[in-house]
Design a protein around this motif. Sequence first.
Motif, PDB file in Angstrom:
ATOM      1  N   ALA A   1       5.724   7.316  34.184  1.00  0.00           N
ATOM      2  CA  ALA A   1       5.563   8.770  34.337  1.00  0.00           C
ATOM      3  C   ALA A   1       6.777   9.492  33.764  1.00  0.00           C
ATOM      4  CB  ALA A   1       5.394   9.114  35.816  1.00  0.00           C
ATOM      5  N   SER A   2       6.616  10.796  33.601  1.00  0.00           N
ATOM      6  CA  SER A   2       7.751  11.594  33.148  1.00  0.00           C
ATOM      7  C   SER A   2       7.910  12.819  34.037  1.00  0.00           C
ATOM      8  CB  SER A   2       7.590  12.001  31.688  1.00  0.00           C
ATOM      9  OG  SER A   2       6.322  12.491  31.406  1.00  0.00           O
ATOM     10  N   GLN A   3       9.143  13.263  34.125  1.00  0.00           N
ATOM     11  CA  GLN A   3       9.494  14.481  34.850  1.00  0.00           C
ATOM     12  C   GLN A   3       9.698  15.591  33.832  1.00  0.00           C
ATOM     13  OE1 GLN A   3      10.186  15.290  38.176  1.00  0.00           O
ATOM     14  NE2 GLN A   3       9.395  13.334  38.861  1.00  0.00           N
ATOM     15  N   LEU A   4       9.159  16.750  34.133  1.00  0.00           N
ATOM     16  CA  LEU A   4       9.281  17.906  33.251  1.00  0.00           C
ATOM     17  C   LEU A   4      10.224  18.917  33.882  1.00  0.00           C
ATOM     18  CD1 LEU A   4       5.479  18.435  32.615  1.00  0.00           C
ATOM     19  CD2 LEU A   4       7.090  17.219  31.144  1.00  0.00           C
ATOM     20  N   SER A   5      11.025  19.555  33.057  1.00  0.00           N
ATOM     21  CA  SER A   5      11.893  20.623  33.549  1.00  0.00           C
ATOM     22  C   SER A   5      12.201  21.564  32.392  1.00  0.00           C
ATOM     23  CB  SER A   5      13.180  20.052  34.141  1.00  0.00           C
ATOM     24  OG  SER A   5      13.890  19.330  33.164  1.00  0.00           O
ATOM     25  N   LEU A   6      12.640  22.749  32.747  1.00  0.00           N
ATOM     26  CA  LEU A   6      13.073  23.699  31.732  1.00  0.00           C
ATOM     27  C   LEU A   6      14.433  23.282  31.189  1.00  0.00           C
ATOM     28  CD1 LEU A   6      12.240  27.152  33.382  1.00  0.00           C
ATOM     29  CD2 LEU A   6      10.907  25.917  31.673  1.00  0.00           C
ATOM     30  N   THR A   7      14.633  23.494  29.905  1.00  0.00           N
ATOM     31  CA  THR A   7      15.974  23.330  29.340  1.00  0.00           C
ATOM     32  C   THR A   7      16.799  24.538  29.793  1.00  0.00           C
ATOM     33  OG1 THR A   7      15.418  24.552  27.340  1.00  0.00           O
ATOM     34  CG2 THR A   7      15.070  22.144  27.294  1.00  0.00           C
ATOM     35  N   GLU A   8      18.087  24.487  29.560  1.00  0.00           N
ATOM     36  CA  GLU A   8      18.925  25.643  29.910  1.00  0.00           C
ATOM     37  C   GLU A   8      18.454  26.883  29.148  1.00  0.00           C
ATOM     38  OE1 GLU A   8      23.558  27.012  29.639  1.00  0.00           O
ATOM     39  OE2 GLU A   8      23.131  24.899  30.022  1.00  0.00           O
ATOM     40  N   GLU A   9      18.149  26.704  27.853  1.00  0.00           N
ATOM     41  CA  GLU A   9      17.649  27.831  27.063  1.00  0.00           C
ATOM     42  C   GLU A   9      16.312  28.327  27.609  1.00  0.00           C
ATOM     43  OE1 GLU A   9      16.274  29.109  22.559  1.00  0.00           O
ATOM     44  OE2 GLU A   9      17.042  27.085  22.887  1.00  0.00           O
ATOM     45  N   GLY A  10      15.434  27.393  27.963  1.00  0.00           N
ATOM     46  CA  GLY A  10      14.144  27.771  28.522  1.00  0.00           C
ATOM     47  C   GLY A  10      14.301  28.560  29.808  1.00  0.00           C
ATOM     48  N   GLN A  11      15.213  28.136  30.649  1.00  0.00           N
ATOM     49  CA  GLN A  11      15.449  28.825  31.917  1.00  0.00           C
ATOM     50  C   GLN A  11      16.005  30.225  31.666  1.00  0.00           C
ATOM     51  OE1 GLN A  11      17.294  26.411  34.923  1.00  0.00           O
ATOM     52  NE2 GLN A  11      18.218  28.178  35.893  1.00  0.00           N
ATOM     53  N   GLN A  12      16.960  30.343  30.756  1.00  0.00           N
ATOM     54  CA  GLN A  12      17.547  31.651  30.460  1.00  0.00           C
ATOM     55  C   GLN A  12      16.514  32.609  29.872  1.00  0.00           C
ATOM     56  OE1 GLN A  12      20.835  30.622  27.918  1.00  0.00           O
ATOM     57  NE2 GLN A  12      22.161  30.099  29.645  1.00  0.00           N
TER      58      GLN A  12
ATOM     59  N   ASP B   1      10.605   9.369  34.733  1.00  0.00           N
ATOM     60  CA  ASP B   1      10.631   9.500  36.193  1.00  0.00           C
ATOM     61  C   ASP B   1      11.347   8.277  36.749  1.00  0.00           C
ATOM     62  OD1 ASP B   1      10.084   9.519  38.933  1.00  0.00           O
ATOM     63  OD2 ASP B   1       8.098  10.378  38.649  1.00  0.00           O
ATOM     64  N   PRO B   2      12.446   8.457  37.473  1.00  0.00           N
ATOM     65  CA  PRO B   2      13.191   7.300  37.970  1.00  0.00           C
ATOM     66  C   PRO B   2      12.391   6.426  38.943  1.00  0.00           C
ATOM     67  CG  PRO B   2      14.154   9.366  38.773  1.00  0.00           C
ATOM     68  CD  PRO B   2      13.047   9.719  37.827  1.00  0.00           C
ATOM     69  N   SER B   3      11.379   7.017  39.591  1.00  0.00           N
ATOM     70  CA  SER B   3      10.592   6.232  40.548  1.00  0.00           C
ATOM     71  C   SER B   3       9.392   5.541  39.903  1.00  0.00           C
ATOM     72  CB  SER B   3      10.125   7.116  41.704  1.00  0.00           C
ATOM     73  OG  SER B   3       9.255   8.112  41.218  1.00  0.00           O
TER      74      SER B   3
ATOM     75  N   ARG C   1       6.467  16.056  37.986  1.00  0.00           N
ATOM     76  CA  ARG C   1       5.738  15.079  37.173  1.00  0.00           C
ATOM     77  C   ARG C   1       4.584  15.767  36.467  1.00  0.00           C
ATOM     78  NH1 ARG C   1       4.661   9.674  40.551  1.00  0.00           N
ATOM     79  NH2 ARG C   1       3.498   9.314  38.635  1.00  0.00           N
ATOM     80  N   LEU C   2       4.325  15.343  35.247  1.00  0.00           N
ATOM     81  CA  LEU C   2       3.238  15.910  34.467  1.00  0.00           C
ATOM     82  C   LEU C   2       1.914  15.789  35.219  1.00  0.00           C
ATOM     83  CD1 LEU C   2       2.786  15.963  30.768  1.00  0.00           C
ATOM     84  CD2 LEU C   2       0.893  15.008  32.044  1.00  0.00           C
ATOM     85  N   THR C   3       1.655  14.646  35.830  1.00  0.00           N
ATOM     86  CA  THR C   3       0.391  14.460  36.551  1.00  0.00           C
ATOM     87  C   THR C   3       0.279  15.402  37.748  1.00  0.00           C
ATOM     88  OG1 THR C   3       1.408  12.626  37.758  1.00  0.00           O
ATOM     89  CG2 THR C   3       0.041  12.056  35.863  1.00  0.00           C
ATOM     90  N   ASP C   4       1.390  15.646  38.446  1.00  0.00           N
ATOM     91  CA  ASP C   4       1.362  16.562  39.593  1.00  0.00           C
ATOM     92  C   ASP C   4       1.115  17.999  39.135  1.00  0.00           C
ATOM     93  OD1 ASP C   4       1.877  14.394  41.242  1.00  0.00           O
ATOM     94  OD2 ASP C   4       4.034  14.808  41.372  1.00  0.00           O
ATOM     95  N   LEU C   5       1.751  18.379  38.032  1.00  0.00           N
ATOM     96  CA  LEU C   5       1.555  19.729  37.504  1.00  0.00           C
ATOM     97  C   LEU C   5       0.123  19.921  37.018  1.00  0.00           C
ATOM     98  CD1 LEU C   5       2.839  22.461  36.900  1.00  0.00           C
ATOM     99  CD2 LEU C   5       3.575  21.538  34.683  1.00  0.00           C
ATOM    100  N   ALA C   6      -0.417  18.924  36.346  1.00  0.00           N
ATOM    101  CA  ALA C   6      -1.806  19.008  35.873  1.00  0.00           C
ATOM    102  C   ALA C   6      -2.758  19.180  37.058  1.00  0.00           C
ATOM    103  CB  ALA C   6      -2.164  17.766  35.066  1.00  0.00           C
ATOM    104  N   ALA C   7      -2.535  18.426  38.126  1.00  0.00           N
ATOM    105  CA  ALA C   7      -3.388  18.541  39.316  1.00  0.00           C
ATOM    106  C   ALA C   7      -3.257  19.928  39.935  1.00  0.00           C
ATOM    107  CB  ALA C   7      -3.021  17.456  40.327  1.00  0.00           C
ATOM    108  N   ARG C   8      -2.032  20.438  40.026  1.00  0.00           N
ATOM    109  CA  ARG C   8      -1.804  21.754  40.638  1.00  0.00           C
ATOM    110  C   ARG C   8      -2.482  22.855  39.828  1.00  0.00           C
ATOM    111  NH1 ARG C   8      -1.884  25.194  44.342  1.00  0.00           N
ATOM    112  NH2 ARG C   8      -0.308  26.786  44.329  1.00  0.00           N
TER     113      ARG C   8
END
Length: 145
Positions: free
Chosen positions: A94-105, A88-90, A55-62
């Motif tokens: 909120a929103s969940q952040l993740s790398l795209t496949e290109e971003g991960q590669q 975010d399904p819960s 979550r964006l808020t969790d990443l910002a806090a970290r």
Amino acid sequence: MDEQAETLREVEHELTALLRRGRAVSWEVAREVHPNLEPNAYGLLLWLRRYESVRLTDLAARLGIGKGTLSRQIRALEALGLVRRAPDPSDRRASQLSLTEEGQQRFDAARAARLGHIRRVLESWPAHDVAEFGRLLARFNDAWS
């Protein structure tokens, strides 16, 4: 001058040298990931790679930065096709952040080059020194936050 004060000055000097080199390497690694990537964004990609989805808020806090600042940085990464934002399904607000496949590669390729450099720098060190160095850096970073 007492010995502890001199030791702290030496630590500060070496830490400054490390941070200066780190900034230079961040520019190089960021360009390897994407030519338009800002150097400080590599750290965001590192955290997103570690968590896979956060979550964006969790990443910002970290990271100890404001949600607005992080959101702007994430938008730039989205525009480059490296990061995706999903509801975010819960919590629909909120929103969940993740790398795209290109971003991960792209991140993995740049990280492999960076780890290769670190490996070359530390290859003459005994394994227990490398482990102790990592342990002490983690301890320092944990105490800093």
